[in-house]
Design a protein around this motif. Structure first.
Motif, PDB file in Angstrom:
ATOM      1  N   ASP A 154      16.828  17.241  16.737  1.00 10.28           N
ATOM      2  CA  ASP A 154      18.085  16.348  16.798  1.00 10.28           C
ATOM      3  C   ASP A 154      17.742  15.242  17.808  1.00 10.28           C
ATOM      4  OD1 ASP A 154      20.113  18.275  15.789  1.00 10.28           O
ATOM      5  OD2 ASP A 154      19.620  19.517  17.572  1.00 10.28           O
ATOM      6  N   ALA A 155      16.490  15.253  18.596  1.00 11.66           N
ATOM      7  CA  ALA A 155      15.874  14.133  19.289  1.00 11.66           C
ATOM      8  C   ALA A 155      14.623  14.492  19.613  1.00 11.66           C
ATOM      9  CB  ALA A 155      16.821  14.267  20.758  1.00 11.66           C
ATOM     10  N   TYR A 169      26.212   9.652  19.212  1.00 13.21           N
ATOM     11  CA  TYR A 169      25.613   9.940  20.365  1.00 13.21           C
ATOM     12  C   TYR A 169      26.041   8.905  21.410  1.00 13.21           C
ATOM     13  CZ  TYR A 169      22.440  10.101  24.164  1.00 13.21           C
ATOM     14  OH  TYR A 169      21.868  10.244  25.636  1.00 13.21           O
ATOM     15  N   LYS A 195      20.646  10.153  12.456  1.00  8.50           N
ATOM     16  CA  LYS A 195      21.040  11.201  11.250  1.00  8.50           C
ATOM     17  C   LYS A 195      21.736  12.105  11.969  1.00  8.50           C
ATOM     18  CE  LYS A 195      19.072  13.410   7.274  1.00  8.50           C
ATOM     19  NZ  LYS A 195      17.813  13.808   6.564  1.00  8.50           N
ATOM     20  N   ALA A 196      21.192  12.929  12.772  1.00  3.98           N
ATOM     21  CA  ALA A 196      21.790  14.290  13.551  1.00  3.98           C
ATOM     22  C   ALA A 196      22.644  14.064  14.432  1.00  3.98           C
ATOM     23  CB  ALA A 196      20.569  15.173  13.728  1.00  3.98           C
ATOM     24  N   MET A 197      22.679  12.827  15.033  1.00  4.95           N
ATOM     25  CA  MET A 197      23.744  12.562  16.232  1.00  4.95           C
ATOM     26  C   MET A 197      24.198  11.223  15.952  1.00  4.95           C
ATOM     27  SD  MET A 197      22.022  14.873  19.405  1.00  4.95           S
ATOM     28  CE  MET A 197      23.718  14.470  20.394  1.00  4.95           C
ATOM     29  N   GLY A 226      15.198  16.675   9.799  1.00  2.85           N
ATOM     30  CA  GLY A 226      16.534  17.379  10.208  1.00  2.85           C
ATOM     31  C   GLY A 226      16.049  18.556  11.209  1.00  2.85           C
ATOM     32  N   LEU A 279      23.470  16.409  24.582  1.00  2.00           N
ATOM     33  CA  LEU A 279      22.237  17.079  24.014  1.00  2.00           C
ATOM     34  C   LEU A 279      21.925  18.548  24.277  1.00  2.00           C
ATOM     35  CD1 LEU A 279      19.405  14.443  24.889  1.00  2.00           C
ATOM     36  CD2 LEU A 279      20.011  15.006  22.780  1.00  2.00           C
ATOM     37  N   LYS A 331      21.008  21.552  21.865  1.00  2.00           N
ATOM     38  CA  LYS A 331      20.284  20.572  20.798  1.00  2.00           C
ATOM     39  C   LYS A 331      18.753  20.900  20.504  1.00  2.00           C
ATOM     40  CE  LYS A 331      24.034  18.642  19.317  1.00  2.00           C
ATOM     41  NZ  LYS A 331      24.820  18.933  18.292  1.00  2.00           N
ATOM     42  N   LYS A 332      18.274  20.688  19.576  1.00  2.00           N
ATOM     43  CA  LYS A 332      16.677  20.956  19.447  1.00  2.00           C
ATOM     44  C   LYS A 332      15.974  19.517  19.708  1.00  2.00           C
ATOM     45  CE  LYS A 332      17.719  22.845  15.655  1.00  2.00           C
ATOM     46  NZ  LYS A 332      17.743  23.558  14.281  1.00  2.00           N
ATOM     47  N   VAL A 388      17.046   9.711  20.187  1.00  2.32           N
ATOM     48  CA  VAL A 388      18.226  10.658  19.465  1.00  2.32           C
ATOM     49  C   VAL A 388      18.196  10.242  18.120  1.00  2.32           C
ATOM     50  CG1 VAL A 388      20.523  11.296  19.355  1.00  2.32           C
ATOM     51  CG2 VAL A 388      19.415  10.900  21.697  1.00  2.32           C
ATOM     52  N   SER A 389      18.043  11.294  17.244  1.00  9.62           N
ATOM     53  CA  SER A 389      18.207  11.303  15.919  1.00  9.62           C
ATOM     54  C   SER A 389      19.536  10.574  15.356  1.00  9.62           C
ATOM     55  CB  SER A 389      18.094  12.341  14.954  1.00  9.62           C
ATOM     56  OG  SER A 389      18.187  12.243  13.576  1.00  9.62           O
TER      57      SER A 389
END
Length: 345
Positions: free
Chosen positions: A189-190, A130, A125-127, A186, A136, A139-140, A122-123
């Motif tokens: 997201d994962a 988490y 930065k984005a999550m 970005g 998820l 999410k992308k 999992v990113s």
């Protein structure tokens, strides 16, 4: 006296030729010398044995002229063979099961990887907050290509947490620089992907790993048993019509596997193309050390591994009915056994 000596020499030469003759006879002429192989993400460690066999000239040594075409992911490579633009796939074993469920008979004939070497992360930065897989939803998720083995692992991780594949968006990002860029910018997201990409992101703190099959233990934890990964597979009809060609291909791969058993990090660096290092030699080597045990030893596909793959696929793929699948037709160890004996792998 000289005449006797000459005769003895002739006899010795003849005896040596007779001893060598069976070895020559053991390698019959290939039915198809020019062979095209489609691979999904050649720079990944997942396909390192293929690259090694190519770079060290092992295919040529077997009388083959091999052309390797690289695609974004395993599903794209498979499409090339189904569409007739390539003969053989270098891809994930489980595709042979999936194909059989659609009445398409393909057979794996030499194993390159004894663990999938796929990690899902999992990113950060984005999550950043988490905590669990259900987060998820919506999410992308980046995968090498939709329908590939990276997608399959992501489906498995999600399904075990009660998340359907339809509840996320899968985006094909390849297995090299494009995958790194997609996560860092970005766009996703994962990500479910192979090394060296995942180790590079992990070591820089850009992903938090939530599922890992880069080691034998990790694979057992995720799949509940051994899970065969990269292999050479082809339409069953091709394997049956070209046994000498399949044997030659298997010989080259097993020769590469034998070389990899004793190769040091510097040997790997010298052998793979510079672009595979993704600009960071040290991280590339760190990745290699992490996945080294996942590389197959002798090209043989374990029966238990085939059963694990079937069970995993059936857990989230409604079209795969275990009682309708003939696993014996999805792989053969006939060629790998001969190659193992020859190279003492």
């Amino acid at each position: 006296m000289s005449r006797i000596l000459f005769t003895r020499r002739s006899f010795s030469a003849l005896a040596a030729a007779c001893v060598a003759a069976p070895a020559l006879r053991a390698q019959p002429k290939v039915e198809k010398a020019k062979v095209s192989i489609a691979v999904g993400g050649k720079a990944a460690f997942y396909y390192l044995p293929l690259t090694i066999s190519e770079q060290l000239g092992y295919f040529k040594a077997e009388g083959l002229d091999v052309e390797i075409s690289d695609f974004a992911g395993g599903s794209r490579a498979l499409q090339a063979v189904v569409g007739g633009s390539a003969d053989i796939v270098s891809g994930a074993y489980e595709h042979t099961i999936n194909l059989q469920s659609k009445n398409q008979m393909f057979q794996a004939f030499v194993l390159q990887g004894r663990a999938p070497q796929i990690a899902m992360g999992v990113s950060t930065k984005a999550m950043p907050g988490y905590k669990s897989v259900p987060e998820l939803r919506g999410k992308k998720i980046g995968v090498s290509a939709p329908g590939s083995s990276t997608n399959m692992v992501a489906n498995l991780v999600l399904s075990r947490a009660g998340v359907k594949a339809s509840e996320v968006s899968y985006i094909g990002v390849g297995t090299s620089a494009g995958a790194l860029a997609a996560l860092r910018s970005g766009q996703i997201d994962a990500m479910s992907n192979t090394d060296p990409v995942m180790t590079m992101l992990e070591q820089k703190g850009e992903v938090r790993i939530i599922s890992d099959t880069r080691t034998l233990k990790g694979t057992n934890d995720v799949f509940g048993g051994p899970m065969p990964a990269a292999c050479l597979y082809a339409p069953l009809e091709f394997v049956q019509k070209h046994p000498n060609t399949c044997q030659a291909l298997t010989n080259a791969i097993v020769h590469g596997l034998k070389w990899l058993q004793t190769a040091g990090p510097s040997d790997i660096i010298k052998t793979v193309p510079e672009t595979y290092l993704l600009g960071d030699r040290a991280l590339y080597l760190a990745s290699f050390n992490k996945v080294r045990e996942a590389i197959a030893l002798d090209g043989l596909l374990p029966e238990e591994g085939a059963r694990t793959a079937l069970k995993a696929l059936a857990s989230f793929e409604p079209s795969v009915k275990p009682d309708k699948i003939d696993l014996g037709k999805t792989y053969t160890n006939e060629f790998a056994r001969r190659a193992k004996d020859r190279f003492k792998a």
